[in-house]
Design an enzyme around this catalytic site. Structure first.
Site, PDB file in Angstrom:
ATOM      1  N   LYS A  56       0.945  -1.296   0.051  1.00 53.16           N
ATOM      2  CA  LYS A  56      -0.138  -0.080  -0.161  1.00 53.16           C
ATOM      3  C   LYS A  56       0.685   1.340   0.017  1.00 53.16           C
ATOM      4  O   LYS A  56       0.441   2.208  -0.741  1.00 53.16           O
ATOM      5  CB  LYS A  56      -0.836  -0.321   1.314  1.00 53.16           C
ATOM      6  CG  LYS A  56      -2.112  -0.944   1.140  1.00 53.16           C
ATOM      7  CD  LYS A  56      -3.093  -0.925   2.152  1.00 53.16           C
ATOM      8  CE  LYS A  56      -4.236  -2.106   2.041  1.00 53.16           C
ATOM      9  NZ  LYS A  56      -5.286  -1.843   3.200  1.00 53.16           N
ATOM     10  N   GLY A  95     -14.050  -6.941  10.847  1.00 49.14           N
ATOM     11  CA  GLY A  95     -14.047  -6.139   9.552  1.00 49.14           C
ATOM     12  C   GLY A  95     -14.624  -6.580   8.165  1.00 49.14           C
ATOM     13  O   GLY A  95     -14.124  -6.043   7.172  1.00 49.14           O
ATOM     14  N   ASN A 134      -0.966   3.087  21.404  1.00 46.27           N
ATOM     15  CA  ASN A 134      -0.027   2.403  20.630  1.00 46.27           C
ATOM     16  C   ASN A 134       1.118   1.891  21.477  1.00 46.27           C
ATOM     17  O   ASN A 134       1.443   2.401  22.582  1.00 46.27           O
ATOM     18  CB  ASN A 134       0.448   3.193  19.369  1.00 46.27           C
ATOM     19  CG  ASN A 134       1.247   2.132  18.494  1.00 46.27           C
ATOM     20  OD1 ASN A 134       0.758   1.215  18.159  1.00 46.27           O
ATOM     21  ND2 ASN A 134       2.613   2.754  17.993  1.00 46.27           N
ATOM     22  N   GLY A 179      -3.619   1.020  17.984  1.00 50.87           N
ATOM     23  CA  GLY A 179      -2.564   0.721  16.823  1.00 50.87           C
ATOM     24  C   GLY A 179      -2.132   2.133  16.248  1.00 50.87           C
ATOM     25  O   GLY A 179      -2.967   3.142  16.105  1.00 50.87           O
ATOM     26  N   ALA A 180      -1.100   2.434  15.281  1.00 52.97           N
ATOM     27  CA  ALA A 180      -0.812   3.459  14.707  1.00 52.97           C
ATOM     28  C   ALA A 180      -0.269   3.127  13.614  1.00 52.97           C
ATOM     29  O   ALA A 180       0.775   4.004  13.004  1.00 52.97           O
ATOM     30  CB  ALA A 180       0.387   4.229  15.803  1.00 52.97           C
ATOM     31  N   GLY A 210      -0.171   1.653   9.421  1.00 53.97           N
ATOM     32  CA  GLY A 210      -0.752   1.985   8.122  1.00 53.97           C
ATOM     33  C   GLY A 210      -2.527   1.829   8.052  1.00 53.97           C
ATOM     34  O   GLY A 210      -3.378   2.537   7.534  1.00 53.97           O
ATOM     35  N   THR A 253       4.486   2.041  20.839  1.00 53.54           N
ATOM     36  CA  THR A 253       5.410   3.220  20.802  1.00 53.54           C
ATOM     37  C   THR A 253       4.466   4.481  20.760  1.00 53.54           C
ATOM     38  O   THR A 253       3.839   4.759  19.766  1.00 53.54           O
ATOM     39  CB  THR A 253       6.094   3.054  19.406  1.00 53.54           C
ATOM     40  OG1 THR A 253       6.511   1.806  19.262  1.00 53.54           O
ATOM     41  CG2 THR A 253       7.122   4.063  19.288  1.00 53.54           C
ATOM     42  N   ASP A 292     -10.075   2.775   2.339  1.00 51.68           N
ATOM     43  CA  ASP A 292     -10.273   1.965   3.615  1.00 51.68           C
ATOM     44  C   ASP A 292     -10.988   2.788   4.562  1.00 51.68           C
ATOM     45  O   ASP A 292     -11.938   2.102   5.263  1.00 51.68           O
ATOM     46  CB  ASP A 292      -9.078   1.557   4.349  1.00 51.68           C
ATOM     47  CG  ASP A 292      -8.141   0.388   3.672  1.00 51.68           C
ATOM     48  OD1 ASP A 292      -8.874  -0.304   2.764  1.00 51.68           O
ATOM     49  OD2 ASP A 292      -6.911   0.454   3.421  1.00 51.68           O
TER      50      ASP A 292
END
Length: 275
Positions: free
Chosen positions: A67, A243, A153, A129-130, A132, A155, A104
């Site tokens: 992507k 999803g 996230n 989450g962080a 894509g 990180t 998306d």
């Protein structure tokens, strides 16, 4: 007269539901097209794309792990692709320029609001989450004007980077970043954008984020309840969704871009559930 050519490109790709989805769309709308799956070599994505359009291909969907490469390869990008930093839809515009889009986020929002009848305005949303997948959905989520959107996230700096990037879109939303362990109060909606469910793992978050009215959405999908959704149900979540609807809705948006007609998604989602 040959049918117009479309395809999905990824590696691996044999598991992809996209050919089935677009075949159902074509049957429903009467559009004459052929849609296949192409496994590109990890070091041969650009050549695969170039060759496809040179053979007269009309449009490509792009999945893992290409992507970001699709985004870089494009001559021009739509605003939502620009923001997402990744593309899942490619086509040539009227000038022959390779154009990148990202459907998306639109797919996620359509699934939540149309298929599950959830109004996002004013909700407190926790996004896990962080990567894509999350970056691709933040813009459309913020457009719905939730009251707060917290990105958690492993990180924290990566989540903070997304907050900085998307703050201009969230004028009516409190946009924050934190580590997985920090959220400790219930949210209205929790969206799992990590890939943990693929491995049967869980992000290390507190069960306190789930309250009596919490809705949970795992961007992964499977025939069985995903690991994350099962965890949420075990801790009192009201509703859990996977999803699959997002997958079909993002495909419908790609189909609309290419063909100018948007298929009905509900019968396709129902058919895939029973396949």
């Amino acid at each position: 007269m040959k049918n117009d050519l479309y395809a999905v490109v990824g590696n691996p790709i044999s598991h992809s539901k996209s050919p089935r989805i677009h075949s159902l769309f074509a049957s429903q709308t009467g559009e004459k097209l052929e849609y296949t799956a192409i496994q590109a070599p990890h070091d041969g994505f650009a050549d695969t794309v170039t060759g496809f359009f040179r053979r007269g291909g009309q449009g490509l969907n792009v999945t893992v792990p290409f992507k970001e490469q699709a985004w870089n390869l494009a001559d021009r990008r739509t605003e939502r692709a620009e923001l997402a930093g990744a593309a899942n839809t490619l086509y040539q515009d009227s000038n022959g320029l390779l154009t990148a889009d990202n459907t998306d986020g639109k797919g996620l929002v359509m699934d939540l609001t149309e298929n599950h009848c959830i109004t996002l305005a004013g909700l407190r949303i926790l996004v896990l989450g962080a990567g894509g997948a999350v970056r691709g959905v933040l813009g459309p989520l913020l457009t719905e004007k939730p009251s707060a959107l917290v990105i958690a996230n492993r990180t924290v700096a990566k989540a903070e980077g997304l907050v900085t990037m998307f703050e201009p879109l969230g004028e009516q939303t409190l946009l924050e970043a934190c580590g997985f362990e920090q959220p400790s109060e219930p949210f209205d909606l929790i969206i799992n954008g990590t890939s943990a469910s693929l491995q049967g793992d869980l992000p290390p978050i507190s069960a306190n984020v789930i309250g009596a009215g919490t809705v949970v959405y795992d961007m992964m999908y499977s025939l069985q309840t995903t690991t994350f959704n099962q965890w949420a149900l075990d801790h009192g979540a009201t509703l859990v969704f996977d999803g699959l609807g997002m997958l079909v809705e993002q495909a419908a948006e790609s189909f609309r871009i290419w063909r100018g007609v948007r298929p009905e998604t509900r019968p396709v989602i129902d058919e895939l559930r029973t396949d």
